[in-house]
Write a protein that holds these residues in place. Structure first.
Motif, PDB file in Angstrom:
ATOM      1  N   LEU A  55       0.826  -1.210   0.000  1.00 22.18           N
ATOM      2  CA  LEU A  55       0.000   0.000   0.000  1.00 22.18           C
ATOM      3  C   LEU A  55       0.861   1.261   0.000  1.00 22.18           C
ATOM      4  O   LEU A  55       0.525   2.253  -0.651  1.00 22.18           O
ATOM      5  CB  LEU A  55      -0.948  -0.012   1.193  1.00 22.18           C
ATOM      6  N   THR A  56       1.970   1.222   0.728  1.00 20.40           N
ATOM      7  CA  THR A  56       2.888   2.369   0.744  1.00 20.40           C
ATOM      8  C   THR A  56       3.433   2.625  -0.655  1.00 20.40           C
ATOM      9  O   THR A  56       3.538   3.773  -1.086  1.00 20.40           O
ATOM     10  CB  THR A  56       4.046   2.105   1.734  1.00 20.40           C
ATOM     11  N   GLN A  57       3.731   1.572  -1.359  1.00 19.39           N
ATOM     12  CA  GLN A  57       4.233   1.702  -2.727  1.00 19.39           C
ATOM     13  C   GLN A  57       3.144   2.249  -3.658  1.00 19.39           C
ATOM     14  O   GLN A  57       3.395   3.143  -4.461  1.00 19.39           O
ATOM     15  CB  GLN A  57       4.705   0.330  -3.214  1.00 19.39           C
ATOM     16  N   VAL A  58       1.931   1.745  -3.534  1.00 22.00           N
ATOM     17  CA  VAL A  58       0.823   2.188  -4.380  1.00 22.00           C
ATOM     18  C   VAL A  58       0.457   3.640  -4.092  1.00 22.00           C
ATOM     19  O   VAL A  58       0.079   4.379  -5.001  1.00 22.00           O
ATOM     20  CB  VAL A  58      -0.413   1.274  -4.181  1.00 22.00           C
ATOM     21  N   ALA A  59       0.607   4.065  -2.860  1.00 26.21           N
ATOM     22  CA  ALA A  59       0.240   5.432  -2.473  1.00 26.21           C
ATOM     23  C   ALA A  59       0.986   6.490  -3.282  1.00 26.21           C
ATOM     24  O   ALA A  59       0.499   7.599  -3.446  1.00 26.21           O
ATOM     25  CB  ALA A  59       0.493   5.638  -0.987  1.00 26.21           C
ATOM     26  N   ARG A  60       2.144   6.134  -3.816  1.00 26.09           N
ATOM     27  CA  ARG A  60       2.954   7.088  -4.586  1.00 26.09           C
ATOM     28  C   ARG A  60       2.629   7.082  -6.072  1.00 26.09           C
ATOM     29  O   ARG A  60       3.278   7.778  -6.840  1.00 26.09           O
ATOM     30  CB  ARG A  60       4.428   6.777  -4.379  1.00 26.09           C
ATOM     31  N   THR A  61       1.627   6.312  -6.489  1.00 26.26           N
ATOM     32  CA  THR A  61       1.303   6.198  -7.911  1.00 26.26           C
ATOM     33  C   THR A  61       0.117   7.082  -8.268  1.00 26.26           C
ATOM     34  O   THR A  61      -0.700   7.429  -7.401  1.00 26.26           O
ATOM     35  CB  THR A  61       0.967   4.738  -8.277  1.00 26.26           C
ATOM     36  N   PRO A  62      -0.023   7.423  -9.551  1.00 28.34           N
ATOM     37  CA  PRO A  62      -1.179   8.215  -9.982  1.00 28.34           C
ATOM     38  C   PRO A  62      -2.515   7.523  -9.715  1.00 28.34           C
ATOM     39  O   PRO A  62      -3.520   8.190  -9.491  1.00 28.34           O
ATOM     40  CB  PRO A  62      -0.954   8.383 -11.491  1.00 28.34           C
ATOM     41  N   ALA A  63      -2.538   6.196  -9.700  1.00 30.92           N
ATOM     42  CA  ALA A  63      -3.787   5.461  -9.459  1.00 30.92           C
ATOM     43  C   ALA A  63      -4.390   5.792  -8.103  1.00 30.92           C
ATOM     44  O   ALA A  63      -5.602   5.687  -7.916  1.00 30.92           O
ATOM     45  CB  ALA A  63      -3.530   3.956  -9.565  1.00 30.92           C
ATOM     46  N   ALA A  64      -3.552   6.197  -7.152  1.00 31.04           N
ATOM     47  CA  ALA A  64      -4.011   6.449  -5.786  1.00 31.04           C
ATOM     48  C   ALA A  64      -4.308   7.922  -5.505  1.00 31.04           C
ATOM     49  O   ALA A  64      -4.679   8.267  -4.383  1.00 31.04           O
ATOM     50  CB  ALA A  64      -2.965   5.952  -4.802  1.00 31.04           C
ATOM     51  N   ALA A  65      -4.200   8.762  -6.508  1.00 25.67           N
ATOM     52  CA  ALA A  65      -4.297  10.210  -6.294  1.00 25.67           C
ATOM     53  C   ALA A  65      -5.586  10.645  -5.587  1.00 25.67           C
ATOM     54  O   ALA A  65      -5.548  11.467  -4.687  1.00 25.67           O
ATOM     55  CB  ALA A  65      -4.146  10.935  -7.617  1.00 25.67           C
ATOM     56  N   ASP A  66      -6.716  10.113  -5.984  1.00 25.16           N
ATOM     57  CA  ASP A  66      -7.995  10.551  -5.418  1.00 25.16           C
ATOM     58  C   ASP A  66      -8.603   9.531  -4.460  1.00 25.16           C
ATOM     59  O   ASP A  66      -9.801   9.550  -4.194  1.00 25.16           O
ATOM     60  CB  ASP A  66      -8.990  10.846  -6.544  1.00 25.16           C
ATOM     61  N   VAL A  67      -7.764   8.652  -3.943  1.00 33.12           N
ATOM     62  CA  VAL A  67      -8.236   7.571  -3.085  1.00 33.12           C
ATOM     63  C   VAL A  67      -7.870   7.857  -1.634  1.00 33.12           C
ATOM     64  O   VAL A  67      -6.766   8.310  -1.341  1.00 33.12           O
ATOM     65  CB  VAL A  67      -7.606   6.228  -3.525  1.00 33.12           C
ATOM     66  N   VAL A  68      -8.800   7.585  -0.739  1.00 30.82           N
ATOM     67  CA  VAL A  68      -8.541   7.655   0.693  1.00 30.82           C
ATOM     68  C   VAL A  68      -8.308   6.228   1.190  1.00 30.82           C
ATOM     69  O   VAL A  68      -9.109   5.335   0.903  1.00 30.82           O
ATOM     70  CB  VAL A  68      -9.729   8.292   1.441  1.00 30.82           C
ATOM     71  N   LEU A  69      -7.206   6.010   1.880  1.00 30.72           N
ATOM     72  CA  LEU A  69      -6.921   4.723   2.498  1.00 30.72           C
ATOM     73  C   LEU A  69      -7.421   4.785   3.934  1.00 30.72           C
ATOM     74  O   LEU A  69      -6.994   5.643   4.710  1.00 30.72           O
ATOM     75  CB  LEU A  69      -5.421   4.427   2.470  1.00 30.72           C
ATOM     76  N   LEU A  70      -8.345   3.893   4.267  1.00 32.53           N
ATOM     77  CA  LEU A  70      -8.901   3.835   5.609  1.00 32.53           C
ATOM     78  C   LEU A  70      -8.396   2.570   6.287  1.00 32.53           C
ATOM     79  O   LEU A  70      -8.692   1.463   5.861  1.00 32.53           O
ATOM     80  CB  LEU A  70     -10.435   3.825   5.559  1.00 32.53           C
ATOM     81  N   LYS A  71      -7.595   2.744   7.330  1.00 29.80           N
ATOM     82  CA  LYS A  71      -7.028   1.625   8.084  1.00 29.80           C
ATOM     83  C   LYS A  71      -7.982   1.279   9.222  1.00 29.80           C
ATOM     84  O   LYS A  71      -8.320   2.130  10.039  1.00 29.80           O
ATOM     85  CB  LYS A  71      -5.657   2.002   8.645  1.00 29.80           C
ATOM     86  N   VAL A  72      -8.425   0.000   9.257  1.00 29.90           N
ATOM     87  CA  VAL A  72      -9.347  -0.461  10.283  1.00 29.90           C
ATOM     88  C   VAL A  72      -8.693  -1.650  10.984  1.00 29.90           C
ATOM     89  O   VAL A  72      -8.544  -2.723  10.404  1.00 29.90           O
ATOM     90  CB  VAL A  72     -10.715  -0.870   9.694  1.00 29.90           C
ATOM     91  N   LYS A  73      -8.312  -1.441  12.229  1.00 30.77           N
ATOM     92  CA  LYS A  73      -7.585  -2.449  13.003  1.00 30.77           C
ATOM     93  C   LYS A  73      -8.548  -3.292  13.830  1.00 30.77           C
ATOM     94  O   LYS A  73      -9.333  -2.756  14.621  1.00 30.77           O
ATOM     95  CB  LYS A  73      -6.577  -1.730  13.902  1.00 30.77           C
ATOM     96  N   LEU A  74      -8.463  -4.605  13.652  1.00 30.52           N
ATOM     97  CA  LEU A  74      -9.334  -5.539  14.367  1.00 30.52           C
ATOM     98  C   LEU A  74      -9.290  -5.326  15.869  1.00 30.52           C
ATOM     99  O   LEU A  74     -10.333  -5.272  16.532  1.00 30.52           O
ATOM    100  CB  LEU A  74      -8.936  -6.982  14.033  1.00 30.52           C
ATOM    101  N   GLU A  75      -8.096  -5.179  16.428  1.00 26.75           N
ATOM    102  CA  GLU A  75      -7.968  -5.029  17.878  1.00 26.75           C
ATOM    103  C   GLU A  75      -8.611  -3.748  18.396  1.00 26.75           C
ATOM    104  O   GLU A  75      -8.939  -3.654  19.566  1.00 26.75           O
ATOM    105  CB  GLU A  75      -6.485  -5.044  18.296  1.00 26.75           C
ATOM    106  N   THR A  76      -8.806  -2.760  17.533  1.00 24.65           N
ATOM    107  CA  THR A  76      -9.398  -1.489  17.946  1.00 24.65           C
ATOM    108  C   THR A  76     -10.919  -1.493  17.811  1.00 24.65           C
ATOM    109  O   THR A  76     -11.622  -1.108  18.737  1.00 24.65           O
ATOM    110  CB  THR A  76      -8.807  -0.323  17.133  1.00 24.65           C
ATOM    111  N   VAL A  77     -11.414  -1.923  16.651  1.00 21.15           N
ATOM    112  CA  VAL A  77     -12.867  -1.852  16.417  1.00 21.15           C
ATOM    113  C   VAL A  77     -13.616  -3.092  16.884  1.00 21.15           C
ATOM    114  O   VAL A  77     -14.826  -3.044  17.065  1.00 21.15           O
ATOM    115  CB  VAL A  77     -13.211  -1.557  14.942  1.00 21.15           C
ATOM    116  N   GLY A  78     -12.924  -4.188  17.076  1.00 21.24           N
ATOM    117  CA  GLY A  78     -13.542  -5.386  17.632  1.00 21.24           C
ATOM    118  C   GLY A  78     -13.968  -6.422  16.607  1.00 21.24           C
ATOM    119  O   GLY A  78     -14.300  -6.107  15.478  1.00 21.24           O
TER     120      GLY A  78
END
Length: 106
Positions: A41-64
């Motif tokens: 994902l870090t690699q993809v974040a630097r590409t034009p494909a990701a320009a208008d995309v929001v990455l939402l991280k959802v951690k199992l231990e946090t949300v349940g």
């Protein structure tokens, strides 16, 4: 690519409501595949494909676990691509940068 963290179900739903294209990364800490996916994902974040995309991280231990099960998730990592509030693609397991970029293509 803007990265947000969901600390609750409300955060998750707000992000999907407020952003037209959201790539949701469902993960947990002790997951080797999750760490590999994070690098992709870090690699993809630097590409034009990701320009208008929001990455939402959802951690199992946090949300349940109940929240994860209610969404029909069976494993981590899982990526979910949401456009205009509707899930259009779900990708379970590790995804390569090329696979993620292909999914983000309009």
């Amino acid at each position: 690519m803007l990265t947000l963290q969901a600390h609750s179900a409300d955060d998750y739903h707000a992000a999907l409501r407020d952003h037209p294209t959201v790539l949701v990364d469902f993960y947990k800490d002790q997951c080797p595949g999750c760490r590999m996916l994070d690098m992709a994902l870090t690699q993809v974040a630097r590409t034009p494909a990701a320009a208008d995309v929001v990455l939402l991280k959802v951690k199992l231990e946090t949300v349940g676990e109940t929240f994860f099960r209610d969404l029909g998730l069976r494993q981590t990592p899982t990526l979910s691509l949401v456009r205009d509030g509707n899930e259009v693609q779900r990708m379970a397991g590790y995804q390569s940068p090329a696979q993620i970029e292909a999914a983000l293509a309009p």
